[in-house]
Design a protein around this motif. Structure first.
Motif, mmCIF file in Angstrom:
data_model
loop_
_atom_site.group_PDB
_atom_site.id
_atom_site.type_symbol
_atom_site.label_atom_id
_atom_site.label_comp_id
_atom_site.label_asym_id
_atom_site.label_seq_id
_atom_site.Cartn_x
_atom_site.Cartn_y
_atom_site.Cartn_z
ATOM 1 N N VAL B 100 0.820 -1.218 0.000
ATOM 2 C CA VAL B 100 0.000 0.000 0.000
ATOM 3 C C VAL B 100 0.853 1.266 0.000
ATOM 4 C CG1 VAL B 100 -1.833 -1.165 1.296
ATOM 5 C CG2 VAL B 100 -0.106 0.191 2.512
ATOM 6 N N VAL B 101 0.225 2.358 -0.379
ATOM 7 C CA VAL B 101 0.804 3.688 -0.178
ATOM 8 C C VAL B 101 0.211 4.207 1.120
ATOM 9 C CG1 VAL B 101 1.071 6.002 -1.129
ATOM 10 C CG2 VAL B 101 0.770 4.051 -2.676
ATOM 11 N N LYS B 108 -3.107 13.207 5.636
ATOM 12 C CA LYS B 108 -4.205 12.564 4.903
ATOM 13 C C LYS B 108 -5.430 13.464 4.852
ATOM 14 C CE LYS B 108 -6.268 8.759 3.122
ATOM 15 N NZ LYS B 108 -7.387 8.060 3.720
ATOM 16 N N ALA B 109 -5.692 14.171 5.961
ATOM 17 C CA ALA B 109 -6.859 15.042 5.986
ATOM 18 C C ALA B 109 -6.700 16.118 4.919
ATOM 19 C CB ALA B 109 -6.993 15.679 7.369
ATOM 20 N N GLY B 110 -7.647 16.180 4.035
ATOM 21 C CA GLY B 110 -7.622 17.224 3.009
ATOM 22 C C GLY B 110 -6.645 16.952 1.882
ATOM 23 N N ASP B 111 -6.109 15.707 1.818
ATOM 24 C CA ASP B 111 -5.161 15.379 0.752
ATOM 25 C C ASP B 111 -5.869 14.603 -0.352
ATOM 26 O OD1 ASP B 111 -2.760 15.178 -0.567
ATOM 27 O OD2 ASP B 111 -2.180 13.320 0.456
ATOM 28 N N ASN B 112 -5.616 14.960 -1.594
ATOM 29 C CA ASN B 112 -6.202 14.222 -2.711
ATOM 30 C C ASN B 112 -5.094 13.632 -3.584
ATOM 31 O OD1 ASN B 112 -7.493 13.230 -4.910
ATOM 32 N ND2 ASN B 112 -8.730 15.072 -5.315
ATOM 33 N N PRO B 113 -4.931 12.296 -3.523
ATOM 34 C CA PRO B 113 -3.821 11.648 -4.258
ATOM 35 C C PRO B 113 -3.849 11.965 -5.747
ATOM 36 C CG PRO B 113 -4.983 10.062 -2.871
ATOM 37 C CD PRO B 113 -5.760 11.333 -2.809
ATOM 38 N N ARG B 114 -4.998 12.321 -6.289
ATOM 39 C CA ARG B 114 -5.070 12.584 -7.723
ATOM 40 C C ARG B 114 -4.424 13.909 -8.084
ATOM 41 N NH1 ARG B 114 -10.995 10.621 -9.398
ATOM 42 N NH2 ARG B 114 -10.235 11.323 -11.404
ATOM 43 N N GLU B 178 -3.524 4.318 5.377
ATOM 44 C CA GLU B 178 -3.438 3.823 3.998
ATOM 45 C C GLU B 178 -4.087 4.801 3.037
ATOM 46 O OE1 GLU B 178 -4.878 -0.133 3.172
ATOM 47 O OE2 GLU B 178 -4.065 -0.793 5.107
ATOM 48 N N VAL B 179 -3.447 5.048 1.922
ATOM 49 C CA VAL B 179 -4.031 5.901 0.896
ATOM 50 C C VAL B 179 -4.599 5.049 -0.241
ATOM 51 C CG1 VAL B 179 -3.603 7.779 -0.728
ATOM 52 C CG2 VAL B 179 -2.374 7.707 1.450
#
Lengths: 334, 216
Positions: B100-101, B108-114, B178-179
């Motif tokens: 996993v990433v 993580k809060a407010g993060d968008n992997p895209r 986990e992302v």
């Protein structure tokens, strides 16, 4: 004070000292005398070619293994040959059309395969190979190549070896039947290459149940179609398509001739084998010795390669890795 | 009758060894408790003509590729990372986990992997990591580590990691979330190409016997 740089060679190349060179020479002479007995004649091809010319006969995989550089005068990109077969195809198509067919040629050359970054996987290989160019494909021509390879190996004194025979034409026909995108077919082919049935099953699952029934059963059986002659019979019972049956009949005829020549003990069959150069179109074969982890010879039928150089004739051929045979012989050669 | 040909099997030390040995035990390919002496690395089952060697998990594919071992057991993570030319005739369905990433809770809060464009990732698997992010169009700076990957974000070495998780306990303890999952992993039987061709009966027998004891 500066120490002078050590005197070294590039990765992948090496010197061969007299003792080793003598062992190599013995293997060479055993192979070459066998080739001559079968009526093959030697040709010598150049070390360098233009990449554009060589590329006509190379698949994607081989193109990444070419050591390239620029010709200073013209700015054209040249390469050290990674494979002799495209050179023979060029030679025959451009300069030997007036020779009668079948045309039987052999070579004894070195090739250089370059690994990305020039690491330890780069390798100079001493190859002795043979090519048989003819008007049409025939089980007789294919079986003669296999039997000649077996005779040559026996003459070197090698005992425990197997020639493994497959048919990429068969696998290509199986894949052609599937109504899935090419990307999906490539994944399926990769899983078959690794005999990875669990991977194959999950690919079939995600492809949305398009591949079902007989096709699905055949794909999942391919990984187990290895062993002796009976696998052809097994494959027959799974293949209703006349095109598939035709491939298997051809293979069976080839194997039968090899059997009649008394070589059945030296061969195995693997219908799930899809390795080898992209130019192969039909029967493929590789030689394995017990104490060498990689093939000591590989070859196959390539019916469309010469056409790419403008001469629509068909051909089959193979090459030995001479040093691997010396390794396989260990201390007890000849 | 021809003498049966001996085969050598490389087993991975570490995380999955006990499970692997239990499977081979049930299939009758290993007899007795071979793990009682920790320092012994080679042992033999004479009756079956099988020899075992214990090597580092990352080294199994190498031993098998060169034919020093005819077959071996290797995790999907190691096999994908090294991409060696081997047969993988069977999923043993043991040693299951996921790659996993992961990143710190706070991030993580407010993060968008895209929306990531360039990130720094610590991992034991540089090839898989690079391919995973390149496919998504994300440039990645990879920091290759050999262990305790989950510490790297805590110490400010990087923001994100790519690592294996089984239960997720280790991530949690280190404040990571986990992302995304890169791949599902299990142990596989791998086999040298020349061994399968020169000893087809032995390899088939090995596959058949193990397949009877694979669950799930």
């Amino acid at each position: 004070m500066k120490t002078p740089p050590p005197i070294t060679l590039p990765q992948g190349v090496r010197d061969i000292l007299p003792e080793e060179a003598e062992r190599i020479a013995k293997v060479e002479s055993a192979i070459l005398s066998t080739f001559k007995r079968y009526g093959f004649r030697r040709v010598i091809t150049p070390l360098l070619e233009y990449v554009d010319t060589l590329s006509l006969g190379m698949g994607r995989d081989m193109k990444t293994k070419v050591l390239k550089f620029m010709e200073p005068g013209s700015g054209m990109v040249m390469a050290i040959r990674p494979d002799i077969t495209p050179q023979i195809a060029r030679l025959v198509a451009t300069r030997m059309r007036d020779y009668p067919l079948p045309l039987k040629l052999y070579y004894n050359e070195n090739v250089f395969r370059y690994a990305d970054g020039g690491g330890e996987r780069s390798k100079e290989i001493l190859q002795i190979g043979a090519e048989c160019v003819s008007g049409d494909a025939s089980p007789e021509a294919d079986s003669e190549m296999v039997v000649m390879a077996i005779d040559a190996l026996k003459k070197t004194g090698l005992k425990d070896f197997k020639i493994d025979i497959g048919d990429v034409g068969f696998v290509k026909k199986v894949l052609a039947r599937l109504a899935v995108p090419d990307e999906e077919k490539r994944k399926i082919k990769d899983a078959i290459a690794k005999k990875d049935n669990s991977g194959l099953e999950s690919i079939l699952k995600t492809s949305g149940g398009i591949i079902t029934g007989a096709d699905r059963k055949l794909l999942l059986s391919l990984a187990t179609f290895y062993g002796e002659k009976e696998v052809i019979k097994k494959a027959m019972s799974f293949s209703k398509d006349p095109a598939l049956k035709e491939s298997l009949e051809y293979l069976k005829k080839t194997i039968d001739i090899i059997g009649r020549k008394g070589c059945m003990d030296s061969i195995t069959i693997d219908l799930g084998e899809v390795r080898g150069f992209d130019y192969y179109t039909g029967i493929i074969f590789e030689g394995f010795a017990e104490n060498v982890g990689t093939p000591i010879l590989s070859g196959g039928r390539y019916d469309t390669l010469l056409e790419k150089y403008g001469y629509p004739v068909k051909s089959t051929g193979f090459a030995f890795d001479v040093e691997d045979i010396v390794t396989a012989l260990g201390g007890n050669s000849l | 009758m021809k003498k049966i040909k001996p085969i050598t099997i490389a087993l991975p030390k570490g995380r999955t060894l006990r499970e692997t040995v239990e499977l081979f035990n049930r299939a009758g390919i290993i007899t007795g408790d071979i793990l009682s002496d920790e320092r012994r690395l080679i042992f033999e089952n004479r009756k079956e003509s099988v020899r075992f060697m214990l090597v580092r998990a990352q080294d199994v594919p190498t031993y098998v590729e060169y034919g020093a071992a005819d077959a071996g057991v290797a995790g999907g993570d190691v096999l994908t990372e090294q991409a060696k030319d081997l047969y993988e005739p069977m999923d043993l369905k043991i040693g299951r986990c996921r790659m996993v990433v992961a990143e710190p809770k706070g991030l993580k809060a407010g993060d968008n992997p895209r929306h990531w464009t360039r990130i720094r990732v610590a991992t034991k698997y540089p090839n898989i990591t690079l391919r995973h992010f390149l496919k998504k169009g994300i440039q990645v700076e990879i920091i290759k580590l050999y262990g305790s990957i989950e510490l790297a974000p805590l110490l400010g070495l990087c923001e994100r990691i790519v690592d294996l998780v089984q239960t997720g306990e280790t991530l949690k303890k280190n404040g990571l979330l986990e992302v995304e999952t890169i791949m599902e992993i299990s142990s596989r039987l791998v086999c040298n190409r020349a061994s399968l061709k020169t000893k087809p009966k032995r390899i088939k027998e090995l596959v058949d016997r193990l397949s009877k004891y694979i669950s799930g």
